[in-house]
Design a protein around this motif. Sequence first.
Motif, PDB file in Angstrom:
ATOM      1  N   THR A 155      42.900  36.196  49.351  1.00 22.01           N
ATOM      2  CA  THR A 155      41.786  35.264  49.112  1.00 22.01           C
ATOM      3  C   THR A 155      41.686  34.945  47.624  1.00 22.01           C
ATOM      4  O   THR A 155      41.476  33.797  47.233  1.00 22.01           O
ATOM      5  N   ASN A 156      41.859  35.963  46.800  1.00 23.01           N
ATOM      6  CA  ASN A 156      41.814  35.738  45.355  1.00 23.01           C
ATOM      7  C   ASN A 156      42.912  34.788  44.895  1.00 23.01           C
ATOM      8  O   ASN A 156      42.673  33.912  44.057  1.00 23.01           O
ATOM      9  N   VAL A 157      44.124  34.980  45.433  1.00 19.83           N
ATOM     10  CA  VAL A 157      45.229  34.096  45.036  1.00 19.83           C
ATOM     11  C   VAL A 157      44.849  32.650  45.382  1.00 19.83           C
ATOM     12  O   VAL A 157      44.996  31.742  44.560  1.00 19.83           O
ATOM     13  N   ILE A 158      44.336  32.461  46.593  1.00 15.94           N
ATOM     14  CA  ILE A 158      43.984  31.104  47.037  1.00 15.94           C
ATOM     15  C   ILE A 158      42.859  30.525  46.172  1.00 15.94           C
ATOM     16  O   ILE A 158      42.893  29.376  45.757  1.00 15.94           O
ATOM     17  N   LYS A 159      41.859  31.383  45.867  1.00 16.55           N
ATOM     18  CA  LYS A 159      40.687  30.908  45.128  1.00 16.55           C
ATOM     19  C   LYS A 159      40.965  30.665  43.652  1.00 16.55           C
ATOM     20  O   LYS A 159      40.472  29.715  43.063  1.00 16.55           O
ATOM     21  N   HIS A 160      41.729  31.582  43.036  1.00 13.60           N
ATOM     22  CA  HIS A 160      41.755  31.570  41.569  1.00 13.60           C
ATOM     23  C   HIS A 160      43.096  31.236  40.928  1.00 13.60           C
ATOM     24  O   HIS A 160      43.127  30.796  39.784  1.00 13.60           O
ATOM     25  N   ALA A 161      44.234  31.522  41.626  1.00 13.15           N
ATOM     26  CA  ALA A 161      45.495  31.615  40.878  1.00 13.15           C
ATOM     27  C   ALA A 161      46.196  30.288  40.618  1.00 13.15           C
ATOM     28  O   ALA A 161      46.999  30.192  39.703  1.00 13.15           O
ATOM     29  N   GLU A 162      45.898  29.256  41.412  1.00 14.00           N
ATOM     30  CA  GLU A 162      46.659  28.003  41.377  1.00 14.00           C
ATOM     31  C   GLU A 162      48.149  28.290  41.495  1.00 14.00           C
ATOM     32  O   GLU A 162      48.979  27.739  40.762  1.00 14.00           O
ATOM     33  N   ALA A 163      48.474  29.160  42.420  1.00 12.73           N
ATOM     34  CA  ALA A 163      49.872  29.575  42.601  1.00 12.73           C
ATOM     35  C   ALA A 163      50.563  28.651  43.596  1.00 12.73           C
ATOM     36  O   ALA A 163      49.908  27.947  44.368  1.00 12.73           O
ATOM     37  N   VAL A 180      51.741  45.803  47.611  1.00 15.65           N
ATOM     38  CA  VAL A 180      51.865  44.969  46.415  1.00 15.65           C
ATOM     39  C   VAL A 180      51.621  43.518  46.808  1.00 15.65           C
ATOM     40  O   VAL A 180      52.271  42.992  47.711  1.00 15.65           O
ATOM     41  N   VAL A 181      50.651  42.905  46.147  1.00 19.83           N
ATOM     42  CA  VAL A 181      50.390  41.480  46.378  1.00 19.83           C
ATOM     43  C   VAL A 181      50.627  40.754  45.065  1.00 19.83           C
ATOM     44  O   VAL A 181      49.998  41.068  44.054  1.00 19.83           O
ATOM     45  N   SER A 182      51.572  39.818  45.067  1.00 17.97           N
ATOM     46  CA  SER A 182      51.867  39.122  43.806  1.00 17.97           C
ATOM     47  C   SER A 182      51.823  37.618  44.019  1.00 17.97           C
ATOM     48  O   SER A 182      51.953  37.136  45.149  1.00 17.97           O
ATOM     49  N   GLY A 187      47.648  33.787  36.218  1.00 20.28           N
ATOM     50  CA  GLY A 187      47.220  35.092  35.693  1.00 20.28           C
ATOM     51  C   GLY A 187      45.739  35.120  35.362  1.00 20.28           C
ATOM     52  O   GLY A 187      44.997  34.194  35.684  1.00 20.28           O
ATOM     53  N   GLY A 188      45.324  36.216  34.752  1.00 24.63           N
ATOM     54  CA  GLY A 188      43.919  36.340  34.346  1.00 24.63           C
ATOM     55  C   GLY A 188      43.051  37.103  35.336  1.00 24.63           C
ATOM     56  O   GLY A 188      41.830  37.051  35.244  1.00 24.63           O
ATOM     57  N   ALA A 189      43.688  37.814  36.266  1.00 24.28           N
ATOM     58  CA  ALA A 189      42.875  38.619  37.194  1.00 24.28           C
ATOM     59  C   ALA A 189      42.244  39.776  36.423  1.00 24.28           C
ATOM     60  O   ALA A 189      42.876  40.389  35.577  1.00 24.28           O
ATOM     61  N   ASP A 190      40.984  40.037  36.757  1.00 23.13           N
ATOM     62  CA  ASP A 190      40.241  41.032  35.993  1.00 23.13           C
ATOM     63  C   ASP A 190      39.314  41.803  36.938  1.00 23.13           C
ATOM     64  O   ASP A 190      38.466  41.208  37.597  1.00 23.13           O
ATOM     65  N   GLU A 191      39.525  43.126  36.969  1.00 18.66           N
ATOM     66  CA  GLU A 191      38.724  43.964  37.882  1.00 18.66           C
ATOM     67  C   GLU A 191      37.230  43.820  37.639  1.00 18.66           C
ATOM     68  O   GLU A 191      36.427  44.065  38.526  1.00 18.66           O
TER      69      GLU A 191
END
Length: 239
Positions: A155-163, A180-182, A187-191
């Motif tokens: 979900t994070n990749v879809i929401k934030h990464a523009e991958a 492992v999810v890559s 970039g810029g993921a932050d806990e």
Amino acid sequence: MRAYARLTRSLLAPTERSLLKQRVSQLAESRADTVDTQAAELRRIERDLHDGAQARLVSLGMSLGLADDVVERDPEAARELLAEARAATTLALSELRDLVRGIHPPVLADRGLDGAVRALCLASPLPTEVDIDIPGRLPAPVESAAYFAVAESITNVIKHAEASKARVVLRHDGERLSVVVSDDGHGGADENGGTGLRGIQRRLSAFDGTLVVTSPPGGPTVIVMELPCELSSPKTSSS
Ligand SMILES: Nc1ncnc2c1ncn2[C@@H]1O[C@H](COP(=O)(O)OP(=O)(O)OP(=O)(O)O)[C@@H](O)[C@H]1O
Ligand SMILES: [Mg+2]
């Protein structure tokens, strides 16, 4: 010099005792987190039951009581009340089902972690490669934690990464599950940027697991999660 180095090391290097101390405080922290998370989860379930199924059952009881009162005098009204009661049971059932789904998704019970993660990635709007090698079934709580961790990471990749693509790799080396999810996004993921990654960390720490986020500006982002656990049964008997 050598003797001096040895002396310095013996004075400064972490002793077994201090390592143990560190481990105890880590465990105390993760236990406190687990207790917090579980308390919050219990409150959620309690609230969902209270506002959902419990309310439906109360109204069901009332409709049945009223129907019982009027059934002799006014069979038509009684029939209406019975129809209402029936609708209330359908609603209560669907609310209970939703609640159970939130605790342990049925796809996990049916297909195990392997199938559930594949289904998740297939449903992702982003091309997501899946590579899974787990020679058996894992304990249900571990499967659940890993499944929710993958779901949140995707979900994070879809929401934030523009991958343009993502990749999910699951392995079990006999002692631990690694997930492992890559992605090839920016970039810029932050806990500390939200509740999602921290939630994963909490979930994993309940099992003594870890989450490591590598996400330099410009990407790529690699989320590595590790969970010590044993395989509960060989694959052949579960499929
Ligand atoms: N794959 C990723 N690529 C780029 N940035 C990411 C990625 N995953 C997370 N981030 C960044 O890290 C932050 C924290 O993610 P996190 O999942 O904790 O919170 P969130 O997704 O913003 O909100 P939520 O609490 O709903 O999950 C995000 O706000 C986002 O900026
Ligand atoms: Mg998130």
